[in-house]
Design an enzyme around this catalytic site. Structure first.
Site, PDB file in Angstrom:
ATOM      1  N   ALA A  73       0.882  -1.170   0.000  1.00 41.81           N
ATOM      2  CA  ALA A  73       0.000   0.000   0.000  1.00 41.81           C
ATOM      3  C   ALA A  73       0.918   1.216   0.000  1.00 41.81           C
ATOM      4  CB  ALA A  73      -0.911   0.001   1.214  1.00 41.81           C
ATOM      5  N   LEU A  76       1.122   5.393  -4.239  1.00 46.56           N
ATOM      6  CA  LEU A  76       1.583   6.159  -5.403  1.00 46.56           C
ATOM      7  C   LEU A  76       2.543   7.298  -5.042  1.00 46.56           C
ATOM      8  CD1 LEU A  76      -1.837   6.265  -7.341  1.00 46.56           C
ATOM      9  CD2 LEU A  76       0.167   4.891  -7.945  1.00 46.56           C
ATOM     10  N   ASN A 124      -1.934   4.070 -15.495  1.00 51.15           N
ATOM     11  CA  ASN A 124      -2.287   3.351 -14.275  1.00 51.15           C
ATOM     12  C   ASN A 124      -3.737   3.694 -13.940  1.00 51.15           C
ATOM     13  OD1 ASN A 124      -2.711   2.351 -11.729  1.00 51.15           O
ATOM     14  ND2 ASN A 124      -0.685   2.913 -10.946  1.00 51.15           N
ATOM     15  N   CYS A 127      -4.400   0.966  -9.711  1.00 51.87           N
ATOM     16  CA  CYS A 127      -3.907   0.850  -8.330  1.00 51.87           C
ATOM     17  C   CYS A 127      -5.130   0.702  -7.414  1.00 51.87           C
ATOM     18  CB  CYS A 127      -3.106   2.102  -7.956  1.00 51.87           C
ATOM     19  SG  CYS A 127      -2.624   2.096  -6.219  1.00 51.87           S
ATOM     20  N   LYS A 161      -3.171  -0.198 -18.136  1.00 47.22           N
ATOM     21  CA  LYS A 161      -3.042  -1.272 -17.145  1.00 47.22           C
ATOM     22  C   LYS A 161      -4.333  -1.379 -16.352  1.00 47.22           C
ATOM     23  CE  LYS A 161       0.166  -3.190 -13.761  1.00 47.22           C
ATOM     24  NZ  LYS A 161       1.492  -3.026 -13.158  1.00 47.22           N
ATOM     25  N   THR A 189      -2.489  -5.223  -9.102  1.00 49.66           N
ATOM     26  CA  THR A 189      -2.633  -6.067  -7.904  1.00 49.66           C
ATOM     27  C   THR A 189      -4.093  -6.298  -7.515  1.00 49.66           C
ATOM     28  OG1 THR A 189      -2.346  -4.075  -6.583  1.00 49.66           O
ATOM     29  CG2 THR A 189      -0.394  -5.434  -6.947  1.00 49.66           C
TER      30      THR A 189
HETATM   31  C1  SIN Z   1       1.512   2.233  -5.302  1.00 50.14           C
HETATM   32  O1  SIN Z   1       2.443   3.025  -5.499  1.00 50.14           O
HETATM   33  O2  SIN Z   1       0.676   2.490  -4.446  1.00 50.14           O
HETATM   34  C2  SIN Z   1       1.377   0.978  -6.107  1.00 50.14           C
HETATM   35  C3  SIN Z   1       1.013   1.276  -7.499  1.00 50.14           C
HETATM   36  C4  SIN Z   1      -0.082   0.424  -8.039  1.00 50.14           C
HETATM   37  O3  SIN Z   1      -0.627  -0.439  -7.363  1.00 50.14           O
HETATM   38  O4  SIN Z   1      -0.446   0.638  -9.191  1.00 50.14           O
END
Ligand code: SIN
Length: 295
Positions: A73, A76, A124, A127, A161, A189
């Site tokens: 977690a 980002l 992205n 997330c 993605k 994920t």
């Molecule tokens: C993150 O930086 O929180 C992970 C990035 C992601 O799950 O796309």
């Protein structure tokens, strides 16, 4: 095990040295680490996700290891536009910039910073633990289409993605294709959590995170398989890949290239070892393998 014929690869409009791509989020925060991964056998690399404003990310703990994977977690964290100074060491190499925003115009703005500096952009929209970003908007096919269209208007190859945290991932894949995407990356994920029985509290500072690693591999294979049937643009497989066998299985499901993420944590040279097992000068043409598991 089947071995693939060596040779350069084009997937989703991006020319790469081979089918193996570093996934966003791991070893992608500096030019030096991206260059190192390219020098150890990766065919292309994806940067850490960059957003419209500098951001520190979620409070810790930010990840925990579990049987078969890890839950992160991170939230980002990124330096925003300042990241551009990191691209020097990988100038002219196959680098894909992962970007995020809260709206089509924010996506376009962030992607525009990279024009002429990278081989492509990965959106992205997936997330699973960022309020207002990632899957918070990427579960909506209309939003996926609009963000894709906005970035595609910059004239660069665009990969989208996707999140597996939906009932039907093909709706978002088809929306990305409608928006003009050159490729679809599946999967990000899987939303997950652990609870500390000693503390009687969630382990992660953000409570929820995203599960990656071998535990999610069968979910990723299923998503790639479904997207290959539903879409006509290339699918790039991602999720729990840790061996040459996994790469071949993902390609048989329909992946034109395969991203590797969490597995680098335990083996920094995993690209080299997978490359050496996967390829041979007299190997099978990869086109014969991509999607061959479909009837
Ligand atoms: C993150 O930086 O929180 C992970 C990035 C992601 O799950 O796309």
């Amino acid at each position: 095990m089947i071995r693939l014929k060596t040779g350069s690869v084009t997937a989703g409009g991006v020319q790469m040295d081979n089918h193996l791509v570093l996934a966003a989020g791991i070893l992608g925060t500096t030019g030096a680490s991206l260059a190192r991964v390219l020098s150890t056998g990766a065919g292309a690399v994806v940067t850490k996700s960059i957003g419209p404003y500098p951001h520190e990310g979620h409070p810790g703990p930010c990840f925990c290891e579990i049987k078969g994977g890890l839950i992160n977690a991170m939230g980002l964290p990124n330096p925003s536009k300042d990241f551009l100074t990191e691209l020097g060491p990988v100038n002219g190499r196959p680098v894909i910039a992962s970007v995020f925003g809260g709206s089509p115009s924010e996506f376009r703005e962030v992607a525009s910073w990279f024009k002429g500096m990278v081989s492509g952009i990965e959106l992205n929209l997936s997330c699973p633990h960022a309020e207002g970003y990632g899957a918070a908007i990427g579960v909506d096919p209309e939003m996926v289409e609009s963000c894709t269209k906005a970035v595609k208007s910059l004239g660069m190859p665009v990969w989208v993605k996707l999140t597996p945290n939906v009932t039907d991932i093909t709706r978002c894949g088809v929306a990305a294709e409608r928006g003009g995407a050159d490729g679809i990356v599946a999967i990000n994920t899987v939303k997950a959590m652990r609870i500390s029985t000693d503390l009687r509290r969630p382990v992660l500072g953000n409570r929820f995170g995203g599960l990656s690693g071998p535990a999610v591999f069968p979910i990723a294979v299923r998503c790639v398989y479904e997207l290959y049937d539903a879409c006509s643009i290339p699918v790039i497989g991602c999720g729990g890949v840790s061996s040459a066998h996994d790469v071949v299985e993902m390609m048989m499901a329909g992946a034109s290239a395969v991203q590797i993420g969490s597995a680098v944590i335990h083996d920094r040279d995993i690209f080299r070892s997978i490359y050496d097992t996967l390829y041979a000068a007299d190997g099978v043409p990869p086109d014969e393998i991509v999607g061959c598991a479909h009837g």
